[in-house]
Each structure stands twice: as C-alpha cells, then as structure tokens.
Design an enzyme around this catalytic site. Structure first.
Site, short mmCIF file in Angstrom:
data_model
loop_
_atom_site.label_atom_id
_atom_site.label_comp_id
_atom_site.label_asym_id
_atom_site.label_seq_id
_atom_site.Cartn_x
_atom_site.Cartn_y
_atom_site.Cartn_z
N GLY A 280 0.87 -0.93 0.07
CA GLY A 280 0.06 -0.14 0.19
C GLY A 280 0.97 1.35 0.04
N SER A 281 0.49 2.19 0.68
CA SER A 281 1.11 3.53 0.60
C SER A 281 2.51 3.72 1.18
CB SER A 281 0.26 4.47 1.36
OG SER A 281 -0.93 4.68 0.51
N THR A 282 2.90 2.95 1.81
CA THR A 282 4.53 3.08 2.41
C THR A 282 5.28 2.54 1.03
OG1 THR A 282 4.43 0.47 2.57
CG2 THR A 282 4.15 1.89 4.69
#
Length: 564
Positions: A280-282
C-alpha cells in the site's frame, strides 16, 4: 594334486586378506563394542546473547540414563526401580530393556541432578549415566520466531538455532571403559577419555532493551487491535543490523507446543521474513525516491518538488478508474506538489509519477532497492515477494505499482529499502548475527555490515527523508509524531486478496519510520494484519511505532532536539 593344494592355499590367503583387510575395520569395531562401554561426553551447546552479552539461549545441566542389557541381571527389578525414581511407566521401561535390538539403550534423557543421584543410590548393574544439556531460554516468550528451538538431542530445528547449528552444536566426546563380554567393567583398567568440543557462542545484533520494548508494544497491539498478527522489525538503517524483531501471537520457548505441529509451524513462522503482503502507501516512498533521483539526474519525465499535480480525485488508466482514498472535499487535495502528495497519501499523483517515469525507470529503482529478490538476511525461509516481470507490466499495472498495489513485498524487504532511502542512499544486507566466539571470548568470526552498493544519491536521500519528516509532523503519519524529536515516516493501508479477489473487510495496516530524521539511527516497521474495526495505518500502526520510539528514547537517554 598340486593344483588342488595351490587352490586351497589361495583360498585361505584370500580369506585372510578379506577378514584382516577388507572386513578388519568392521570386526574391530564389533570387538571394541563388545569389550568396551562408552559413556558419551555431551558437548555444551553454544549460548546465544544479545549485542551486549545478555544471555538469550542457555543450557541447564541435566543427565541421560543408559543401560547395557547383557549386564542387567534382573530386568524386572531394574525396570521397576528406574520407573519409580524417574516417574516413568514400568512396562515401557521393561520393554525398552528387553525388546530393543541394540545391546545398549538410552532409557531417559534430560533428567535432573536429583533424579540422577537417587537412581545412582539404587546400585543397578548395567545402568549408567552421563551429563547432557537441556536448552533453556531465560526470557521465555521473547524473540521466539527469531531464536527458534532445538530438538530433544539439542540440534537446532528452527530460527537461528537451526541456521547457526553447525557453530552452536559442538562435537561430542566419550569415555571408554573396558568390560567383559556381558558389559561389566573390568577392575583395574584405566578408562579412555575423549573430551567434547563445546559449541561456539553467537552474539546477535539484537538489543535486549529494544527487543523488550518491541515485545510489550506488540502484545498490546495484539490485545487491543485483535488482529490475525502484530509484528515489528527494528533496524539500524546505517548498517543493516536488526535491533529487534517481534511477532504476536507467540509462545514460550521453554514450553514448545510440539503436540500440535500445525499450530507450532504457524506460531514459529517469522512473518516479516517469510510472508509477502501488498504494502500500500508505504511503497509511495519508493516512487517518490525514484522521481526525485531522476529529476536530479535531468530526466524530463520526472517532476520537480514545486510541480503542482492535477487535483482530480480520479485517474483513468487502461479502461480502469483509480481513485484517491479522500473525497477531496474542502480543497484538501488541491494544488498538491510531491510533498503534499506524500502528506495526503494521494494515489492519483503517484499514478502520474509512475506512468511518467515508465516501466523501465520504475523497475530500475524497484530492483536497486531489493524488491523481487531475497535480501540475503541470515535466516532460513526468506521469501522474495512478488514483482511482475517488467515485460508483462501493463499500463494499469504500472499505475497501481506506483502507489503500492499489484506488488507484494516482505517486511524485511521494506525495512531494508527504507533504510537505504534514509541512510544516505546505500543498501545494506539485513543481518541478525554480529559475531561468533568461543567460551573464552576468543573471536571466531566477526560479521561486518555488507553493502550492496548505492541505490540513490545522498541528495535524494536527504530530500526524501525531509519530506517524510513533514509527513509525520503535518500529514498522515501524525500519530507517530514525538515532540522534540525528528521522526520521519509513512503509513500504509492495503486491502487483502484471497483467491485473486479482494477480501472484504480484511486489511494490512502498517507504518514505517525512523529517527532522528537528520541522522537516522533507528528504523521501525510495524505491520498489523487484519485488525478488527479501525484499519487505517495512520490510526492502527503509527501509534505503536511512536510507543516504540519513545521507549528507545527513554532506554537510551536520547536528548531532545537542541536540548529542548
């Protein structure tokens, strides 16, 4: 007549040659076995300590009981006495003494000194003893999936106990007693002693104090969030040393649940190394670093830090719609540059970046930062994640890779990549072991940090780390903010897939960050798998990273910025 004599002579000579030369060694071994009694001298298994010498895996002196069946005059009485002293079933002991094929049998292992002394008082002919070792773990449920455990005969079966078994196990010795044909020791003979060579000790990179902080935080996360699992990995980003690694649920290494192998395998699995998940956003950190590096290198397809992106909530790629998690109300996502995109974790902007840079450029950084291959950590069972072959990547795949979908990573990959991004740009191989040494502290091997080369420039590293510091201070990572300390990081929230489709209500919530941002010494990745209720990384994972960082600050007495 002469031919017959010659034939017989050759036959005798041939037989002598076979018996004395070809069969001689085997016959000699049989003779030694018949006329000697061997008591094993068990090598002491090497200890495992933290980086400061705190003992994490040790040994307790216990004993083994052996019996030479031919020397036992009264099997029934002997079995009864042994069973009484050791608390064993008499019929099982009797069967062991009478029905086994071997002339010498092991009756019991790992009995206490008191039991051995009481059994010795029975003066049982043909029964004798030797010291063995029982592996003990002073802190029980502590670093469980990393340390691993040993078998009944003290051989490593999982974790570092297994990985470094050849160093830890040592070499057993023995004491040889001359006996008569039934195994009774011959008086006046001198036993032969062959000493054991004790195993080497292993010193880890792990810091006991930091591991203790990590254990408490994950126990709390597992109890409160009620997830499938809660795990954290803490590294020194400057050299790849793993300072702590904790995963819950877990178990006490002194009470390994061997009666349920399915549960044992699941609880022993080091998910941060062996399991893959969609980051995801990491993963937007990787996309941002690739963009900054390419811009500094003059690539016209990269965006400057000042560039203002399209504020639309949607992007349409390959007939599919990609949307931002936010509804863009109140103008929150209008006029965003790269810094704003990271702070607000806006998916469409990272779609723009990935598509503009293109597959070849994106994959260059994906590979430089270790995704799609094992990191080389000194631990068995490391997974390599899942990256589509660059030749198979479609436009929509690339778009989703830009914000952390259509890609699967391991926790150790993510931590190693983030370390390279914030440490000045150098990728280090993560590792658990710092050195190997003997009981007299004579060093056998020092395991130095291993660099795989530069992934990004120092300037890119500095710029991206500063951006991530603002993400914590002003953006989605705010729940990891610590007043007076420079923390940098990014949250991630990813839906899980089952059988190729989205699993409703199942998420992986994560946070990855480091401090101090101007010279990172500690990096933490927190992964909460399938939390109940709230599932955003910003509210589920980031607070535990903050708790861990605050614990480290207190334990290491780290001063506030500018002494404030």
């Amino acid at each position: 007549m002469i031919c017959a004599i010659a034939f017989l002579f050759c036959a005798v000579i041939g037989r002598l040659f076979y018996v004395q030369v070809l069969w001689g060694e085997q016959l000699q071994e049989k003779a030694i076995d018949q006329w000697t009694r061997e008591i094993p001298v068990v090598a002491t298994r090497g200890k495992i300590t933290d980086r400061n010498g705190v003992i994490l895996a040790d040994n307790a002196d216990t004993y083994s009981v052996f019996a030479r069946k031919k020397a036992i005059g009264d099997p029934e009485g002997t079995a009864k006495a042994i069973a009484k002293v050791l608390g064993l079933e008499e019929s099982a002991v009797y069967k062991r003494l009478t029905e086994t094929v071997s002339s010498e049998v092991t009756v019991a292992t790992h009995i206490s000194r008191e039991q051995a002394e009481n059994l010795s008082k029975e003066n049982l002919p043909g029964v004798y003893y030797s010291r063995d070792n029982t592996r003990v773990y002073p802190y029980g449920d502590f670093l469980t999936q990393v340390l691993g455990f040993t078998s009944d005969d003290n051989m490593g079966q999982s974790g570092l106990e297994f990985r470094y078994n050849k160093y830890l196990k040592g070499i057993n010795g023995e004491i040889l007693y001359e006996t008569d044909i039934v195994g009774v020791e011959i008086e006046g003979t001198t036993p032969t002693y062959r000493p054991a060579t004790d195993g080497l000790n292993i010193r880890l990179t792990v810091d006991y104090e930091i591991q203790e902080i990590a254990e408490r935080a994950m126990e709390e996360a597992y109890e409160i969030q009620k997830p499938k699992s809660a795990a954290v990995l803490i590294m020194d980003p400057g050299n790849g040393e793993i300072l702590a690694c904790s995963s819950k649920p877990s178990y006490d290494l002194n009470d390994v649940p061997r009666d349920d192998l399915t549960a044992l395998n699941a609880l022993s699995r080091n998910s941060l190394l062996s399991d893959s998940f969609e980051p995801g956003s990491t993963f937007k950190i990787v996309t941002a670093a690739a963009n900054v590096e390419e811009y500094l290198n003059g690539n016209p397809k990269a965006f400057s830090e000042e560039h203002i992106f399209n504020s639309s909530r949607y992007r349409y790629v390959g007939g599919q719609r990609v949307k931002c998690w936010s509804n863009h109300a109140n103008g929150k996502h209008s006029a965003l540059n790269l810094q704003g995109a990271l702070e607000n974790s806006c998916n469409p902007i990272f779609v723009d970046i990935a598509l503009s840079l293109g597959t070849e450029t994106m994959y260059k950084y994906i590979e430089k930062l270790g995704f799609g291959s094992v990191t080389g950590v000194d631990f068995n069972g490391e997974a390599q994640g899942m990256i589509l072959p660059s030749t198979a990547v479609k436009e929509v795949d690339l778009a989703r890779i830009g914000f952390g979908q259509t890609v699967a990573v391991t926790g150790i990959q993510m931590a190693a990549a983030m370390s390279a991004i914030v440490n000045g740009g150098v990728y280090y191989t993560p590792h658990f072991v710092k050195g190997i040494y003997a009981s007299d502290n004579l060093v056998a091997e020092v395991i130095a940090p291993q660099s795989k080369g530069r992934a990004i420039s120092e300037q890119t590293s500095r710029i991206v780390t500063q951006m991530l510091e603002k993400v914590v201070a002003e953006g989605g990572g705010a729940q990891a903010y610590i007043e007076g300390y420079r923390v940098a990081g990014k949250t991630g929230t990813a839906q899980k897939y089952e059988n190729g489709v989205i699993a409703a209500g199942k998420y992986v919530s994560s946070f990855i960050g480091c401090f101090p941002a101007d010279d990172p010494q500690y990096l933490a990745l927190v992964v909460i798998d399938e939390p109940e209720g709230e599932y955003y990384g910003s509210t589920v994972a980031a607070p535990y990273a903050k708790e861990i960082f605050e614990g480290i600050i207190k334990a290491k007495n780290i001063p506030r910025v500018n002494g404030g």
